[in-house]
Design a protein around this motif. Sequence first.
Motif, short mmCIF file in Angstrom:
data_model
loop_
_atom_site.label_atom_id
_atom_site.label_comp_id
_atom_site.label_asym_id
_atom_site.label_seq_id
_atom_site.Cartn_x
_atom_site.Cartn_y
_atom_site.Cartn_z
N LYS A 21 0.85 -1.19 0.00
CA LYS A 21 0.00 0.00 0.00
C LYS A 21 0.88 1.23 0.00
N THR A 24 0.19 5.62 4.54
CA THR A 24 -0.80 5.20 5.51
C THR A 24 -1.89 6.25 5.65
N PHE A 25 -3.01 5.85 6.23
CA PHE A 25 -4.10 6.79 6.49
C PHE A 25 -3.59 7.96 7.32
N THR A 26 -2.74 7.66 8.30
CA THR A 26 -2.22 8.73 9.17
C THR A 26 -1.43 9.74 8.36
N SER A 29 -3.82 11.75 6.05
CA SER A 29 -4.69 12.63 6.83
C SER A 29 -3.91 13.85 7.35
N ALA A 56 -5.63 11.09 -0.98
CA ALA A 56 -6.34 10.34 0.06
C ALA A 56 -7.45 9.50 -0.56
N LYS A 57 -8.18 10.06 -1.50
CA LYS A 57 -9.27 9.30 -2.15
C LYS A 57 -8.70 8.14 -2.96
N SER A 60 -8.27 5.22 -0.95
CA SER A 60 -9.53 4.72 -0.39
C SER A 60 -9.78 5.15 1.04
N ILE A 61 -9.30 6.33 1.40
CA ILE A 61 -9.63 6.88 2.72
C ILE A 61 -11.09 7.35 2.69
N ASN A 65 -13.35 10.58 7.07
CA ASN A 65 -11.99 10.83 7.57
C ASN A 65 -11.39 12.07 6.91
N ASP A 231 4.96 6.93 10.32
CA ASP A 231 3.76 7.76 10.15
C ASP A 231 4.08 9.25 10.06
#
Length: 253
Positions: A21, A24-26, A29, A56-57, A60-61, A65, A231
């Motif tokens: 991936k 990360t989401f963190t 964001s 982010a999109k 797949s965030i 969020n 992160d």
Amino acid sequence: MAGHSKWANIKRQKARVDAKKGKTFTQLSRAIIVAARNGGPDPEANFQLRTAIEKAKAASIPNDNIDRAIAKGAGTYDSDEAQLESIRYEGYGPGGVAVLIEALTDNRNRTAADLRSAFSKNGGNLGETGCVSWMFEQKGVVILEGEINEEELLEISADAGAESYEMNDDPGAEVFTEATDLEQLNRTLIEARFPVKEAELRWLANNYVEVTDPDQARSLLKLMDALESLDDVQNVTANFEMAEELMFESSRS
């Protein structure tokens, strides 16, 4: 140099080999939070925020969020989280390769400790501010993915003030411009219906170190992985290049 790739290309090719991936989401964001804080919460009026949301999109965030991150950046979300700040770190990888790291953190001590550990475990060391940044220059880059008419790209890019471009084998291309002209170039290429994937600010090295030793190559790629997995880290840039065969072999080791 035929058959050789600089770090930006190595990074893209290695991601396919590793099938990992992305950010990360963190990490994604935090990029939204800082963009909203610096330029306001309206994506239409804030290019940095717009590009952060698009990334982010693509990862797949969830929209909730993304909206929460925008609100945090704008100061309209009730949160006890500490304020994030942008910091640039610098260091050396195996063989004296220059490494530039952009981070977003709420704890400088933690981030510095994590970076120092990643460097020391992989044959490098975290340096002082300014030790390698003089070797890099920040540019705007628009990344295209898909079939491209090179003659048309040259004409449109020149009219939009681009400095240069590089065709990829994927197929696709990267178009380079001054950092301040990135939004205009991105808009022009979209309006001309080029297959724009994303636009970003990127540090480009003024000179490169060729890596030919397999052990050094493995250590460098492990160091890059270790840094990018943190992160707090947003982007990592290095001034090495290596043969594509060596990169693939080292990635599998």
